[in-house]
Design an enzyme around this catalytic site. Sequence first.
Site, PDB file in Angstrom:
ATOM      1  N   LYS A  45     -16.326  17.042   9.562  1.00  0.00           N
ATOM      2  CA  LYS A  45     -17.305  17.063  10.657  1.00  0.00           C
ATOM      3  C   LYS A  45     -17.661  18.508  10.940  1.00  0.00           C
ATOM      4  O   LYS A  45     -16.810  19.303  11.331  1.00  0.00           O
ATOM      5  CB  LYS A  45     -16.633  16.431  11.875  1.00  0.00           C
ATOM      6  CG  LYS A  45     -17.581  15.846  12.855  1.00  0.00           C
ATOM      7  CD  LYS A  45     -17.468  14.335  12.951  1.00  0.00           C
ATOM      8  CE  LYS A  45     -18.743  13.762  13.485  1.00  0.00           C
ATOM      9  NZ  LYS A  45     -18.599  12.976  14.656  1.00  0.00           N
ATOM     10  N   GLU A  52      -5.553  -4.171  -0.263  1.00  0.00           N
ATOM     11  CA  GLU A  52      -5.802  -5.292   0.641  1.00  0.00           C
ATOM     12  C   GLU A  52      -6.907  -6.225   0.137  1.00  0.00           C
ATOM     13  O   GLU A  52      -7.170  -7.254   0.749  1.00  0.00           O
ATOM     14  CB  GLU A  52      -6.192  -4.752   2.026  1.00  0.00           C
ATOM     15  CG  GLU A  52      -5.056  -4.045   2.760  1.00  0.00           C
ATOM     16  CD  GLU A  52      -4.937  -2.561   2.420  1.00  0.00           C
ATOM     17  OE1 GLU A  52      -5.471  -2.152   1.375  1.00  0.00           O
ATOM     18  OE2 GLU A  52      -4.308  -1.818   3.201  1.00  0.00           O
ATOM     19  N   TRP A  92     -21.904  15.280   9.251  1.00  0.00           N
ATOM     20  CA  TRP A  92     -20.814  14.938   8.339  1.00  0.00           C
ATOM     21  C   TRP A  92     -21.063  15.481   6.945  1.00  0.00           C
ATOM     22  O   TRP A  92     -22.161  15.377   6.410  1.00  0.00           O
ATOM     23  CB  TRP A  92     -20.681  13.409   8.218  1.00  0.00           C
ATOM     24  CG  TRP A  92     -20.073  12.777   9.432  1.00  0.00           C
ATOM     25  CD1 TRP A  92     -19.695  13.403  10.574  1.00  0.00           C
ATOM     26  CD2 TRP A  92     -19.786  11.392   9.607  1.00  0.00           C
ATOM     27  NE1 TRP A  92     -19.181  12.488  11.458  1.00  0.00           N
ATOM     28  CE2 TRP A  92     -19.226  11.249  10.890  1.00  0.00           C
ATOM     29  CE3 TRP A  92     -19.933  10.261   8.804  1.00  0.00           C
ATOM     30  CZ2 TRP A  92     -18.813  10.016  11.397  1.00  0.00           C
ATOM     31  CZ3 TRP A  92     -19.530   9.041   9.297  1.00  0.00           C
ATOM     32  CH2 TRP A  92     -18.973   8.921  10.584  1.00  0.00           C
ATOM     33  N   THR A 107       0.862  -1.181   0.000  1.00  0.00           N
ATOM     34  CA  THR A 107       0.000   0.000   0.000  1.00  0.00           C
ATOM     35  C   THR A 107       0.898   1.230   0.000  1.00  0.00           C
ATOM     36  O   THR A 107       1.977   1.211   0.581  1.00  0.00           O
ATOM     37  CB  THR A 107      -0.856   0.081   1.280  1.00  0.00           C
ATOM     38  OG1 THR A 107       0.032   0.147   2.390  1.00  0.00           O
ATOM     39  CG2 THR A 107      -1.765  -1.091   1.430  1.00  0.00           C
TER      40      THR A 107
HETATM   41  P1  AMP Z   1      -5.385   1.609  -2.845  1.00  0.00           P
HETATM   42  O1  AMP Z   1      -5.118   0.602  -1.789  1.00  0.00           O
HETATM   43  O2  AMP Z   1      -4.241   2.526  -3.105  1.00  0.00           O
HETATM   44  O3  AMP Z   1      -5.888   0.971  -4.087  1.00  0.00           O
HETATM   45  O4  AMP Z   1      -6.539   2.563  -2.328  1.00  0.00           O
HETATM   46  C1  AMP Z   1      -7.773   2.050  -1.924  1.00  0.00           C
HETATM   47  C2  AMP Z   1      -8.689   3.178  -1.563  1.00  0.00           C
HETATM   48  O5  AMP Z   1      -9.080   3.905  -2.727  1.00  0.00           O
HETATM   49  C3  AMP Z   1      -9.987   2.736  -0.952  1.00  0.00           C
HETATM   50  O6  AMP Z   1      -9.866   2.411   0.409  1.00  0.00           O
HETATM   51  C4  AMP Z   1     -10.874   3.947  -1.202  1.00  0.00           C
HETATM   52  O7  AMP Z   1     -10.634   4.963  -0.238  1.00  0.00           O
HETATM   53  C5  AMP Z   1     -10.383   4.429  -2.538  1.00  0.00           C
HETATM   54  N1  AMP Z   1     -11.273   3.942  -3.603  1.00  0.00           N
HETATM   55  C6  AMP Z   1     -11.124   2.856  -4.374  1.00  0.00           C
HETATM   56  N2  AMP Z   1     -12.133   2.754  -5.265  1.00  0.00           N
HETATM   57  C7  AMP Z   1     -12.951   3.800  -5.038  1.00  0.00           C
HETATM   58  C8  AMP Z   1     -14.178   4.271  -5.622  1.00  0.00           C
HETATM   59  N3  AMP Z   1     -14.742   3.649  -6.641  1.00  0.00           N
HETATM   60  N4  AMP Z   1     -14.728   5.389  -5.110  1.00  0.00           N
HETATM   61  C9  AMP Z   1     -14.163   6.058  -4.081  1.00  0.00           C
HETATM   62  N5  AMP Z   1     -13.006   5.678  -3.499  1.00  0.00           N
HETATM   63  C10 AMP Z   1     -12.412   4.565  -3.971  1.00  0.00           C
END
Ligand code: AMP
Length: 540
Positions: free
Chosen positions: A440, A333, A445, A188
């Site tokens: 907030k 993840e 929210w 990540t």
């Molecule tokens: P990553 O591990 O870098 O792929 O990031 C994952 C994060 O990207 C998720 O926990 C979300 O916060 C964000 N994310 C992924 N897909 C979406 C989506 N379709 N809409 C909004 N946020 C998203």
Amino acid sequence: MLQPGLMMDLPLMLSSIIEHAAAQYGDIEVVARETHGPLFRYTYADCAVRARKLANALAGLGLEPGQAVGSIAWNNHRHLEAYYAVSGSGMVMHTCNPRLHPQQLIYIINHAEDRVVLFDATFAPLVKGIAAHCPQVRHWVCLSEAVHMPAIEGVANVVAYEDLIAPHSAQFAWPQFDERSAAALCYTSGTTGNPKGAMYSHRAIVLNAITICSANALGMSTKQTILPVVPMFHINAWCIPYAAPIAGTKLVLPGPKLDGASLYELMESERVTVSAGVPTIWQGMIAHVEQHGLQFSTMRVTATGGSAMPQSLIAKFSDNYNVEVRHGWGMTETTAVATMGSLEGKHTDWTPAQKHALIARQGKSVFGVEIKVVDENGATLPRDGASQGELMVRGHWIMRQYYKAETSPLVDGWFPTGDIATIDAEGVMQIRDRTKDVIKTGGEWISSIDLESAAVAHPAVAMAAVIGVKHPKWDERPLLFVVRKPGQTVEKEEILAFLSERVAKWWVPDDVVFLDALPVGGTGKVQKGDLRKQYGGVFS
Ligand code: AMP
């Protein structure tokens, strides 16, 4: 008393995917943009031959099952061969995100204990900078022919991929082993602390890849041609490099050219029908086709995720270009896609606006994954489309522990995602925010995602981001950042008036800051932490 099932018990192996494609869809094409420019073209049968040659070559370098091979590479055919050769041999395919800070790259290569690193010529300067700090890497393999390999002074043991595999046999007996063994590793790109590794098993990837072939997900078959813009260095390009050979789908890999014009040209020339990419890619694509008055001849479905796809962009694809948007959600993840939104039979008679509003949400969990939202005490919230809380996820391809970590992040067997979401009575999930980004104000929210989507609907706005800024009375108030489209002069008052017509009065940001660009991190997401550091002071 339970009866035993009387079926064979064969492990789910990634190697079986490429062998299946070679045997059943041997003539289906894989087309890839070479890093030095031209298009390369071969078949799944050819790909399997070269994956076996690479497997022999890696064994020849003395690598053993369980050891890791890193990659710093674009979406191309050699990277695809490595996906199968490395994991198929029982080794771990560690895909590194080249957009990480070099210090983080050094950290993950050392943490994963990569023995070999495969890299595209583009990243030769990066390799030059980090190699001395990665003592466990014995060989650096440039994914090219020797003639296209740049000189990398000061780095020992650099070899061209084609030279490495050329002397090796095209026969390789893929080992069979426990399907729960590690196949791939991706870190990540956390904004704080060191990156954390998600280690995917063969079983997880195979099951996910079968699932995303289905009609409700990417709808892959021999009749489709798919172009994954989502990178192979980040969450396995949504497992499309595994799903396409399962379904016999022609695979088009765009290499380093990810601008709207290059992607459009490739989609047209290769008759691409399905694609997948983050919203910023689709923004670039729409800007290109709008500017040149183009249409898509074959593209019919585009999947998106990684961040929220604004409803205005969904509407453009659908209404102006006849391209259906599928909106997925997943994270490092979760191996790849965990939820996917698509139109169902019962939506046929809905108005376009109703359809776009549905697709602006992140859809239903695909089979194999379950989702729920919980309050601060961990109590499950109702599926009413309004109660929002942290999104929890569990399933066959959801991580249970970070690589080399001593504790598990799971709560009662569920992975806490750090995303705030709602789920409605039909199971449609909507991401409202990241837990750390939600604003907030006066005990209520505000979703920064919703405000950003509303702002980019303004015709003069190219990009928007919203953060919460401390406020003496309201706790926090929203501050909007806007990047104008080239040549546009829109000012604060007009934007705020535009938003007032679209969101509740108390959601309207207290101020607007115009920037030339937003800070963007390794996976294309806006770095709100940077904005907060600079602008997160106190509103008076
Ligand atoms: P990553 O591990 O870098 O792929 O990031 C994952 C994060 O990207 C998720 O926990 C979300 O916060 C964000 N994310 C992924 N897909 C979406 C989506 N379709 N809409 C909004 N946020 C998203």
